[in-house]
Scaffold this active site. Structure first.
Site, short mmCIF file in Angstrom:
data_model
loop_
_atom_site.label_atom_id
_atom_site.label_comp_id
_atom_site.label_asym_id
_atom_site.label_seq_id
_atom_site.Cartn_x
_atom_site.Cartn_y
_atom_site.Cartn_z
N CYS A 51 -7.55 -1.27 -1.66
CA CYS A 51 -8.25 -0.97 -0.73
C CYS A 51 -7.62 -0.79 0.54
O CYS A 51 -6.03 -1.07 0.40
CB CYS A 51 -8.77 -2.24 -0.76
N ALA A 54 -4.28 -2.89 1.38
CA ALA A 54 -3.08 -2.48 0.04
C ALA A 54 -2.20 -1.90 0.64
O ALA A 54 -1.15 -1.64 0.46
CB ALA A 54 -3.56 -2.20 -1.05
N ARG A 85 5.46 -4.44 -5.94
CA ARG A 85 5.57 -3.13 -5.06
C ARG A 85 6.71 -2.33 -5.56
O ARG A 85 7.48 -0.98 -5.29
CB ARG A 85 4.42 -2.55 -3.65
N HIS A 184 -3.88 2.81 5.37
CA HIS A 184 -2.61 3.64 6.12
C HIS A 184 -2.44 3.45 7.98
O HIS A 184 -2.01 3.85 8.51
CB HIS A 184 -2.28 4.54 5.57
S1 CFN Z 1 -0.20 4.35 -0.77
FE1 CFN Z 1 0.85 6.14 -1.28
S2 CFN Z 1 2.68 5.57 0.20
S3 CFN Z 1 0.78 8.00 -1.06
FE2 CFN Z 1 2.12 7.43 -2.81
S4 CFN Z 1 4.23 7.97 -2.92
FE3 CFN Z 1 2.01 5.56 -4.38
S5 CFN Z 1 -0.03 4.75 -5.06
MO1 CFN Z 1 1.64 3.53 -5.44
S6 CFN Z 1 2.37 2.33 -3.52
FE4 CFN Z 1 3.41 3.78 -3.67
FE5 CFN Z 1 3.67 5.67 -1.80
FE6 CFN Z 1 2.18 7.78 -0.51
FE7 CFN Z 1 1.45 3.86 -2.97
S7 CFN Z 1 4.78 4.24 -2.84
S8 CFN Z 1 3.21 4.49 -5.74
S9 CFN Z 1 1.22 7.75 -4.89
N1 CFN Z 1 2.41 5.39 -2.94
#
Ligand code: CFN
Length: 530
Positions: A51, A54, A85, A184
């Protein structure tokens, strides 16, 4: 019947129509097809997405190590975003606080929902100040806060006056947008408005960069900084893995922004380019070849011969160090196939690391990526500036060319393009082979169905779907938390990854699992009613 048709065939007409736009078979003719992305998940389907809260608290704000982040909402939201995380952090220096292992929440109850939660938030801030005395507090709202209308921004302003600290409130209620992606965006706008550029710490080295979109999962950021430092490049801060608030405040004094995860932080890259004239470079430290290419790109950007020579020397040294081990893993992995389903950048980056070991990707998908993450980037953001040029805000959630063009006339678009040398990069689809599948917002049913049809040797994904895949007799590793391993970035990380995958694949347990598809020919569920 091909895999796509077999999977879609089980859907009702309505769901079929929706999902067929999100599933693409690469035809290998060099043209990049259009994919539906960043759209609402179909109701009733078990999506693996997260969401808005998150995306804001869990992804961007939470990893800032010396900021005390309060989740304003019922306890479940804070609890489930606590420590999962694996964004690592170490104190900047002796005595400096690290709050990432904590979870702070206002624990809203029914009376707070009925009579308002601001009082409780003020009380939580008071307690936090008395116990921890942080230099900054961030407030992240969850769903009920938006529904009852607590004025978290007013509480933040009040807090700044009362305690003389930085306090930022993020209205990142979970229901906003269609996934983590909206979170984000909200976090990026907040950091740009109230953090970046608020402190001047001049740089000492002309080769000073920020790493945007690096959250130090499993220590990935530490390995990147090790390599960059070895090349003679300083890192002012990474966004936001292992980041200290004072370094983020002075991030505008770097010479270049390296964008590791474009999806989560492209907004800040663009806004810093417009406001401070700092160019950005799309990089990837996942994979040996990718890391070498990234370092060479940085050398090219600065154009300094001494730096370029130093980078070549580092590449030669690091590659020689891992050569034998890489070969060991490559002989065991060549010819294997993989499926990847992760958030918004790793399904791309990890294909390149798998290539280093001879593993072919047969399916790759994103939970919440936008079209540019799949197709490449040739779109223009819409950015709003105050009259005094102080506050700058990224206006669009969509990375959809048609949507962007709706904000700008073609002439304006050309003018912006001429004025701002916006960095470009190629999306995930560019490197994908003929016949491989690209799936957006892969749901639980499709995960099971594609696993049974494509039978990949490894399925890289997250904790929600990992165990369903393994019960089917297919190895699955998490690419979000790295299953408590890592780092996987850079030269040393690539070896750790190779080690983990070989260890997982060659364990004898897979021969002891009897997957259901061995006994049953097809899946008999009918999805979506009708
Ligand atoms: S929200 Fe992002 S911030 S998009 Fe990526 S590399 Fe994943 S889903 Mo989990 S939390 Fe994580 Fe990053 Fe960018 Fe999320 S560190 S693994 S593919 N991710």
């Amino acid at each position: 019947m091909d895999a796509k048709t077999m999977v879609l065939d089980k859907y009702s007409a309505r769901i079929y129509k929706n999902r067929k736009e999100h599933i693409i078979v690469m035809d290998g003719n060099g043209e990049i097809p259009t994919i539906a992305a960043n759209a609402r998940s179909a109701p009733g389907i078990i999506t693996e997405r997260g969401c808005c809260y998150a995306g804001c608290k869990g992804v961007v704000v939470g990893p800032i190590k010396d900021v005390l982040t309060i989740t304003h909402g019922p306890i479940g939201c804070g609890f489930y975003s606590w420590g999962t995380r694996r964004n690592q952090a170490k104190a900047s220096k002796e005595g400096e606080p690290v709050f990432v292992q904590y979870m702070f929440s206002t624990d809203m109850q029914e009376p707070d929902i009925v009579f308002g939660g601001e009082k409780k938030l003020r009380q939580a801030i008071k307690e936090a100040m008395e116990i921890f005395n942080p230099k900054a507090i961030m407030i992240c709202s969850t769903c009920p806060v938006g529904l009852i209308g607590d004025d978290v921004q007013a509480v933040a302003t009040e807090t700044e006056k009362l305690y003389g600290i930085t306090c930022i409130a993020f209205s990142c209620e979970g229901y906003k947008g269609v996934s983590q992606s909206a979170g984000h965006h909200i976090a990026n706008n907040g950091l740009m408005k109230q953090v970046i550029g608020t402190k001047d710490t001049p740089i000492e080295n002309p080769f000073t960069v920020n790493i945007l979109g690096e959250y130090n999962i499993g220590g990935d950021g530490f390995e990147q900084i090790r390599i960059l430092n070895k090349c003679g490049i300083d890192v002012r801060t990474s966004f936001t893995g292992d980041a200290a608030i004072d370094d983020l405040k002075a991030a505008h004094m770097a010479n270049l922004n390296l964008v590791m995860c474009h999806r989560s932080i492209n907004y800040i890259a663009e806004m810093m380019e417009v406001k401070y004239g700092i160019p950005w470079l799309k990089v990837n430290f996942i994979g040996l070849e990718s890391t070498c290419n990234t370092l060479r790109d940085i050398g090219k950007f600065f154009g300094d011969q001494k730096l370029i020579d130093r980078i070549e020397a580092v590449i030669a040294e690091e590659m020689a160090e891992v050569a034998a081990e890489r070969e060991h893993y490559r002989t065991r992995l060549t010819g294997k196939t993989a499926a990847l389903y992760v958030g918004g950048s790793r399904a791309h980056h990890y294909q390149l690391l798998l290539n280093d070991f001879g593993v072919k990707t047969v399916l790759a998908g994103y939970e919440f990526a936008h079209r540019d993450d799949y197709e490449g980037r040739d779109v223009i953001p819409t950015i709003k500036e105050d009259a005094d040029g102080k506050n700058i805000e990224h206006m669009t959630v969509e990375a959809d060319p048609e949507k962007y063009h709706a904000y700008l006339t073609p002439e304006q678009l050309e003018a912006v393009k001429a004025e701002i040398p916006l960095s470009e990069y190629k999306g995930m689809m560019h490197g994908m082979e003929e016949g491989s599948l690209v799936v957006d917002d892969l749901n639980h049913y499709e995960t099971e169905a594609f696993t049974r049809i494509l039978k990949p040797d490894i399925f890289f994904t997250g904790v929600k779907d990992k165990y369903a895949i393994q019960k089917d007799g297919t190895m699955s590793r998490q690419l979000h938390s790295y299953d408590y391993s890592g780092p996987y970035a850079g030269f040393k990380g690539a070896m750790k990854f190779g080690h983990d995958v070989v260890m997982g694949l060659y364990t004898p347990c897979w021969g002891m699992v009897s997957p259901p598809w061995k006994n049953r020919a097809t899946i008999e569920a009918h999805i979506g009613g009708g």
